[in-house]
Scaffold this motif. Structure first.
Motif, mmCIF file in Angstrom:
data_model
loop_
_atom_site.group_PDB
_atom_site.id
_atom_site.type_symbol
_atom_site.label_atom_id
_atom_site.label_comp_id
_atom_site.label_asym_id
_atom_site.label_seq_id
_atom_site.Cartn_x
_atom_site.Cartn_y
_atom_site.Cartn_z
ATOM 1 N N LYS A 11 0.459 -5.207 -14.641
ATOM 2 C CA LYS A 11 -0.271 -4.003 -15.036
ATOM 3 C C LYS A 11 -0.740 -4.147 -16.460
ATOM 4 O O LYS A 11 0.049 -4.408 -17.373
ATOM 5 N N LEU A 48 4.695 1.376 -10.683
ATOM 6 C CA LEU A 48 3.861 0.514 -9.847
ATOM 7 C C LEU A 48 4.387 0.465 -8.417
ATOM 8 O O LEU A 48 3.612 0.502 -7.453
ATOM 9 N N GLY A 51 3.709 3.984 -6.695
ATOM 10 C CA GLY A 51 2.344 4.450 -6.571
ATOM 11 C C GLY A 51 1.852 5.360 -7.671
ATOM 12 O O GLY A 51 0.709 5.832 -7.621
ATOM 13 N N THR A 54 -1.475 2.096 -10.363
ATOM 14 C CA THR A 54 -2.037 1.071 -9.484
ATOM 15 C C THR A 54 -1.923 -0.292 -10.162
ATOM 16 O O THR A 54 -2.350 -0.440 -11.314
ATOM 17 N N SER A 56 -2.568 -3.988 -11.557
ATOM 18 C CA SER A 56 -3.737 -4.793 -11.895
ATOM 19 C C SER A 56 -3.756 -6.076 -11.087
ATOM 20 O O SER A 56 -4.822 -6.673 -10.864
ATOM 21 N N THR A 68 1.010 -1.774 -1.586
ATOM 22 C CA THR A 68 0.349 -1.887 -2.882
ATOM 23 C C THR A 68 -0.812 -0.912 -2.993
ATOM 24 O O THR A 68 -1.696 -0.878 -2.115
ATOM 25 N N GLY A 69 -0.817 -0.102 -4.047
ATOM 26 C CA GLY A 69 -1.934 0.783 -4.309
ATOM 27 C C GLY A 69 -1.964 2.059 -3.500
ATOM 28 O O GLY A 69 -2.882 2.864 -3.652
ATOM 29 N N HIS A 70 -0.969 2.285 -2.640
ATOM 30 C CA HIS A 70 -0.922 3.536 -1.889
ATOM 31 C C HIS A 70 -0.557 4.696 -2.814
ATOM 32 O O HIS A 70 0.044 4.502 -3.875
ATOM 33 N N ARG A 71 -0.881 5.918 -2.399
ATOM 34 C CA ARG A 71 -0.566 7.109 -3.167
ATOM 35 C C ARG A 71 0.931 7.384 -3.116
ATOM 36 O O ARG A 71 1.613 7.017 -2.142
#
Length: 251
Positions: A11, A48, A51, A54, A56, A68-71
């Motif tokens: 990140k 991270l 959620g 997000t 990098s 990865t990247g879910h709310r």
């Protein structure tokens, strides 16, 4: 297959690399700790995974599923619950109501059904209430159920936040400095509770500065420094790791 697999997670905030290529796994049924000096990236790592941030770069897998990247609410529904370094309770609500909120992620009643007071929704609400009371009893604070949560002593608020996380019935529980602000007796009780949580079949990943607590209850430890993983091993090996000693004590 590991319950949690973090792979090359990174990140970046502008020119600051807060977390850099961090990889580790957490086996089901384990208590694993993440330690490191202030600013090492521990809470960022938790954000991270859950959620709140997000990544990098890199990925997070829960029981083989890429999250990865879910709310945050999606990740919670997948089976991850967490507590926070700074306690987050809902003001103006009782202890029981705060814990019931955690349980609602397992409910099926929607807004309209609740407004119509359908019988099955009322029955489900009663089950949620009972499950929340059971978590409070487990943590020894059932007598506080009807008190306003934010009016309690600091250690009691920590217990309420933990009860709310447990009410979600998670597969993986992330604890961000659960002993922060507690005295030696309260810290010992937290250690006992975390060990008992494993008996419920819940895997635990915690960030903690109290090294006595970490060494007593952890199966494995990950050490971060300036956003990078510098060690990962059993407690006995971490205690004698020269690089870890340098990070904490200096050259």
């Amino acid at each position: 297959m590991a319950l949690l697999a973090v792979s090359n997670l990174g990140k970046q905030f502008g020119g600051l690399q807060a977390v850099s290529e961090v990889s580790f796994s957490v086996e089901r049924g384990m208590i694993k700790a993440v330690i490191g000096p202030n600013g090492a990236g521990k809470t960022t790592l938790f954000n991270l995974i859950t959620g709140s941030l997000t990544p990098s770069s890199g990925s997070v897998l829960l029981d083989g599923r890429d999250i990865t990247g879910h709310r945050p609410h999606q990740i919670a529904s997948f089976g991850i619950a967490r507590t926070f370094q700074n306690i987050k309770l809902f003001p103006g609500m009782t202890v029981l109501e705060n814990v019931m909120i955690g349980r609602h992620i397992r409910s099926s009643g929607g807004f309209i059904a609740s407004m119509l007071h359908l019988p099955w929704v009322l029955a489900e609400e009663q089950r949620i209430r009972q499950a929340a009371l059971e978590r409070l009893e487990m943590l020894g604070i059932a007598e506080l159920a009807e008190l306003e949560a934010t009016s309690l002593a600091f250690g009691q608020q920590r217990a309420v936040e933990l009860a709310r996380a447990l009410a979600m019935e998670p597969d993986l529980l992330l604890l961000d400095e659960p002993a922060a602000g507690l005295n030696i007796y309260e810290t010992a009780e937290v250690g006992r509770l975390i060990s008992s949580i494993r008996q419920l079949g819940i895997t635990v990943l915690l960030v903690e500065h109290d090294m006595s607590l970490v060494m007593d209850i952890s199966d494995e430890i990950v050490v971060l420094s300036f956003g990078r993983k510098i060690a990962e091993d059993v407690p006995e090996a971490i205690q004698s790791n020269e690089e870890v000693i340098k990070v904490y004590l200096g050259e």
